[in-house]
Design an enzyme around this catalytic site. Structure first.
Site, PDB file in Angstrom:
ATOM      1  N   ARG A  39      37.509  34.382  39.874  1.00 40.80           N
ATOM      2  CA  ARG A  39      38.455  33.221  39.478  1.00 40.80           C
ATOM      3  C   ARG A  39      39.584  33.050  40.025  1.00 40.80           C
ATOM      4  O   ARG A  39      40.546  32.364  39.351  1.00 40.80           O
ATOM      5  CB  ARG A  39      38.605  33.162  37.929  1.00 40.80           C
ATOM      6  CG  ARG A  39      39.203  34.537  37.528  1.00 40.80           C
ATOM      7  CD  ARG A  39      39.577  34.751  35.981  1.00 40.80           C
ATOM      8  NE  ARG A  39      40.172  35.886  35.608  1.00 40.80           N
ATOM      9  CZ  ARG A  39      39.456  36.932  35.539  1.00 40.80           C
ATOM     10  NH1 ARG A  39      38.191  36.989  35.478  1.00 40.80           N
ATOM     11  NH2 ARG A  39      40.158  38.077  35.169  1.00 40.80           N
ATOM     12  N   LYS A  62      45.431  32.460  40.328  1.00 44.71           N
ATOM     13  CA  LYS A  62      44.325  33.113  39.231  1.00 44.71           C
ATOM     14  C   LYS A  62      43.733  32.044  38.099  1.00 44.71           C
ATOM     15  O   LYS A  62      45.049  31.331  37.633  1.00 44.71           O
ATOM     16  CB  LYS A  62      44.747  34.440  38.323  1.00 44.71           C
ATOM     17  CG  LYS A  62      44.764  35.705  39.343  1.00 44.71           C
ATOM     18  CD  LYS A  62      45.382  36.890  38.355  1.00 44.71           C
ATOM     19  CE  LYS A  62      44.002  37.127  37.389  1.00 44.71           C
ATOM     20  NZ  LYS A  62      44.680  38.333  36.487  1.00 44.71           N
ATOM     21  N   ASP A  97      33.155  30.217  34.844  1.00 45.93           N
ATOM     22  CA  ASP A  97      33.676  29.118  35.376  1.00 45.93           C
ATOM     23  C   ASP A  97      34.710  29.059  36.170  1.00 45.93           C
ATOM     24  O   ASP A  97      35.081  28.039  36.558  1.00 45.93           O
ATOM     25  CB  ASP A  97      33.946  28.275  33.969  1.00 45.93           C
ATOM     26  CG  ASP A  97      35.139  28.963  32.938  1.00 45.93           C
ATOM     27  OD1 ASP A  97      35.681  29.946  33.570  1.00 45.93           O
ATOM     28  OD2 ASP A  97      35.301  28.376  32.003  1.00 45.93           O
ATOM     29  N   GLY A  98      35.264  30.368  36.436  1.00 46.66           N
ATOM     30  CA  GLY A  98      36.390  30.491  37.600  1.00 46.66           C
ATOM     31  C   GLY A  98      37.661  30.010  36.711  1.00 46.66           C
ATOM     32  O   GLY A  98      38.691  30.151  37.580  1.00 46.66           O
ATOM     33  N   ARG A 117      50.049  34.647  41.153  1.00 51.17           N
ATOM     34  CA  ARG A 117      50.529  36.391  41.228  1.00 51.17           C
ATOM     35  C   ARG A 117      50.845  36.560  42.901  1.00 51.17           C
ATOM     36  O   ARG A 117      50.388  36.152  43.622  1.00 51.17           O
ATOM     37  CB  ARG A 117      49.264  37.274  40.850  1.00 51.17           C
ATOM     38  CG  ARG A 117      49.585  38.719  41.090  1.00 51.17           C
ATOM     39  CD  ARG A 117      48.422  39.569  40.292  1.00 51.17           C
ATOM     40  NE  ARG A 117      47.088  39.393  41.022  1.00 51.17           N
ATOM     41  CZ  ARG A 117      45.942  40.079  40.339  1.00 51.17           C
ATOM     42  NH1 ARG A 117      46.310  40.596  39.168  1.00 51.17           N
ATOM     43  NH2 ARG A 117      44.988  39.876  40.821  1.00 51.17           N
ATOM     44  N   ASP A 177      38.206  48.903  40.714  1.00 49.79           N
ATOM     45  CA  ASP A 177      38.677  47.533  41.291  1.00 49.79           C
ATOM     46  C   ASP A 177      39.922  47.028  40.691  1.00 49.79           C
ATOM     47  O   ASP A 177      40.594  46.083  41.178  1.00 49.79           O
ATOM     48  CB  ASP A 177      37.659  46.556  40.882  1.00 49.79           C
ATOM     49  CG  ASP A 177      37.219  46.442  39.182  1.00 49.79           C
ATOM     50  OD1 ASP A 177      36.531  47.380  38.922  1.00 49.79           O
ATOM     51  OD2 ASP A 177      37.637  45.448  38.657  1.00 49.79           O
ATOM     52  N   ASN A 178      40.427  47.872  39.722  1.00 54.46           N
ATOM     53  CA  ASN A 178      42.031  47.715  39.394  1.00 54.46           C
ATOM     54  C   ASN A 178      42.877  48.780  39.818  1.00 54.46           C
ATOM     55  O   ASN A 178      44.087  48.985  38.947  1.00 54.46           O
ATOM     56  CB  ASN A 178      41.856  47.316  37.679  1.00 54.46           C
ATOM     57  CG  ASN A 178      40.894  46.108  37.202  1.00 54.46           C
ATOM     58  OD1 ASN A 178      41.123  45.303  37.974  1.00 54.46           O
ATOM     59  ND2 ASN A 178      40.668  46.408  35.982  1.00 54.46           N
ATOM     60  N   ASP A 217      46.215  43.786  37.167  1.00 53.48           N
ATOM     61  CA  ASP A 217      45.614  43.267  36.258  1.00 53.48           C
ATOM     62  C   ASP A 217      45.672  43.854  34.958  1.00 53.48           C
ATOM     63  O   ASP A 217      45.405  44.838  34.315  1.00 53.48           O
ATOM     64  CB  ASP A 217      44.102  43.616  36.497  1.00 53.48           C
ATOM     65  CG  ASP A 217      43.430  42.678  37.743  1.00 53.48           C
ATOM     66  OD1 ASP A 217      43.787  41.424  37.751  1.00 53.48           O
ATOM     67  OD2 ASP A 217      42.696  43.235  38.570  1.00 53.48           O
TER      68      ASP A 217
END
Length: 492
Positions: free
Chosen positions: A94, A114, A126-127, A177, A253-254, A263
């Site tokens: 997203r 984001k 839905d992004g 961001r 991934d964070n 995140d």
């Protein structure tokens, strides 16, 4: 600011020059009725990022409807261990990286939107992003910066004028961001899990060149790179622990290569002190509890080490031995930083006798479930003679009085003046943090009533977290039982 000036923004999109397997080129999906809510003009000034003059232009820019000239929007691919389970493909589902903005001094900033629409990594999503998580990330990331914690930053917040559907219809938003990069341990895992070690090498060379160029001169640049990432993560987690921050979703991934916090989905700050504190609604087994954050960081770094083995040495045995040695070094380095951070909270030098003092204080706090932030902040007042605000936080007041006497003996042994000790305390013990109930109140006002004043007020107060602000004393206070937040949700 006229369109001609905006059109010559100094973007230099080095990530977009990597092979196409690293990303998908994709533009943000336009939104119907963008409305600018917040712009971080101070950050824009630091970056030398030119802002349009009108709200309408700001809304078009930061919604992604009109990306700046020079940007090359893309979605990054990565994998990740989520709660210990490997997911071979995640990626920006997203988010769209507009590009890399470069200041006149050569400092490079990733600018990412984001909630900017679907990408090939959206996995049936839905992004889009609801407004609540956007407000949370804006408030908390900026507060973390003011608290002195390495972090991504908030540049803007836009309401999209569209609804997003989760358990219910919610107002949508787009968050801008800023980060020194968005390279994650999970980015390395994506290529290593496919045995694409050419991709791993390309990524490692890129990360070294972008973040730690001095390592190119090291005898073994890839071993040095692993060591550097271990070091920046050790410092980061120690700083989290100092302020009672619980990330909530410390997946690989964070976990950034830069050592920035990234995140802020289900993040929270500890109220009553308990090292087992968990807030995230999906952390059923307490994997990412407050006290487990250092060991989880080390676990994540071991994952990075595994990706880099073929680069560290062509002999697998030697590569493993070297990587193990580096990752094992995380523990002692973290403990050194953590001890120094915690000693600063009680105004003393990091010398061995202080360890027992700290342990005793934390034990007394745990027994009383005393508020973490307020207990430390009130220590300074107690030391200077006003014990009442501190004592009110504890059930067994004799224990805390006895502790204060021991603290005073150690202060004298270290030959530190009380006033100097208190100055150190007040620089390291915030009066104001983004208390979970205050963040939730700000979100509720915005989502339910389109009222952003509580959000703006909270951001203003958190701009000076270490200062006494008597007019905002109520924002220092722990939640009442009815206000307490027990669970946080990712929400995006």
């Amino acid at each position: 600011m006229d369109a001609e000036i905006i059109s010559v923004m100094p973007f230099d999109n080095s990530y977009a020059r990597l092979d196409k397997k690293f990303y998908q080129r994709i533009n943000p999906t336009p939104v119907k009725h963008p409305r600018i809510i917040l712009v971080n003009r101070e950050l824009a000034g630091e970056m030398e990022f030119p802002l349009p003059e009108t709200d309408a232009e700001l809304a078009e820019l930061f919604s992604g409807n009109k990306p700046p000239q020079g940007s090359e929007p893309l979605a990054q691919v990565y994998a990740g261990h989520q709660f210990g389970n490997f997911v071979p493909q995640l990626g920006d589902g997203r988010a769209v990286l507009l590009g890399e903005f470069v200041s006149s001094s050569g400092k490079r900033y990733d600018i990412q939107l984001k909630g900017a629409g679907q990408t090939m990594y959206s996995r049936n999503g839905d992004g889009r992003s609801p407004l609540g998580p956007v407000i949370r990330e804006y408030i908390v990331s900026e507060a973390m910066f003011r608290l002195g914690i390495p972090t991504t930053r908030a540049l803007a917040m836009v309401c999209s004028g569209e609804e997003v559907f989760r358990e219910q219809a919610l107002p949508g938003a787009v968050f801008t961001r800023v980060a020194s990069s968005h390279i994650r341990i999970g980015t390395f895992e994506y290529f290593a899990s496919r045995n694409d070690y050419e991709g791993v090498k390309t990524l490692a060379d890129y990360a070294i060149d972008r973040h730690y160029p001095h390592l190119k001169e090291a005898g073994n640049p890839y071993a040095a790179f692993l060591g550097k990432v271990c070091s920046v993560q050790a410092r980061l987690i120690a700083k989290w622990m100092r302020i009672g921050f619980i990330h909530g979703v410390m997946n690989t991934d964070n976990t950034t290569i830069s050592g920035e916090t990234i995140d802020y989905g289900p993040c929270a700050f500890m109220d009553g002190y308990d090292p087992a504190t968990v807030f995230s609604s999906i952390d059923h087994y307490g994997r990412y509890a407050y006290a487990r954050q250092p060991s989880i960081a080390q676990w994540n770094l071991a994952g990075l080490a595994g990706c880099l083995l073929p680069l560290i040495h062509k002999d697998t045995g030697q590569a493993k031995s070297r990587a193990e040695e580096i990752v094992q070094g995380f523990g002692p380095e973290f403990r050194t930083h953590y001890f120094a951070e915690m000693c600063s909270k009680i105004g003393l030098k990091p010398e061995e006798p202080v360890q027992e003092l700290l342990n005793d204080l934390l034990q007394i706090m745990h027994e009383s479930k005393a508020d973490f932030t307020l207990s430390f902040r009130m220590l300074g007042k107690a030391v200077l003679g006003n014990e009442t605000p501190l004592l009110k936080l504890f059930n067994e007041r004799d224990k805390i009085r006895e502790w204060l006497e021991k603290w005073d003996e150690e202060r004298e042994r270290q030959n530190i003046k009380k006033e100097d000790a208190v100055r150190t305390m007040d620089r390291n013990n915030p009066a104001f943090i983004p208390r979970n109930h205050r963040v939730e109140q700000a979100i509720s006002a915005a989502v339910e009533n389109d009222d952003f004043e509580p959000t703006k007020k909270l951001i203003k107060i958190l701009h000076h977290p270490y200062d006494d602000q008597p007019e905002y004393d109520e924002y220092m206070q722990p939640p009442e039982p009815t206000e307490r937040v027990y669970q946080t949700f990712c929400g995006t």
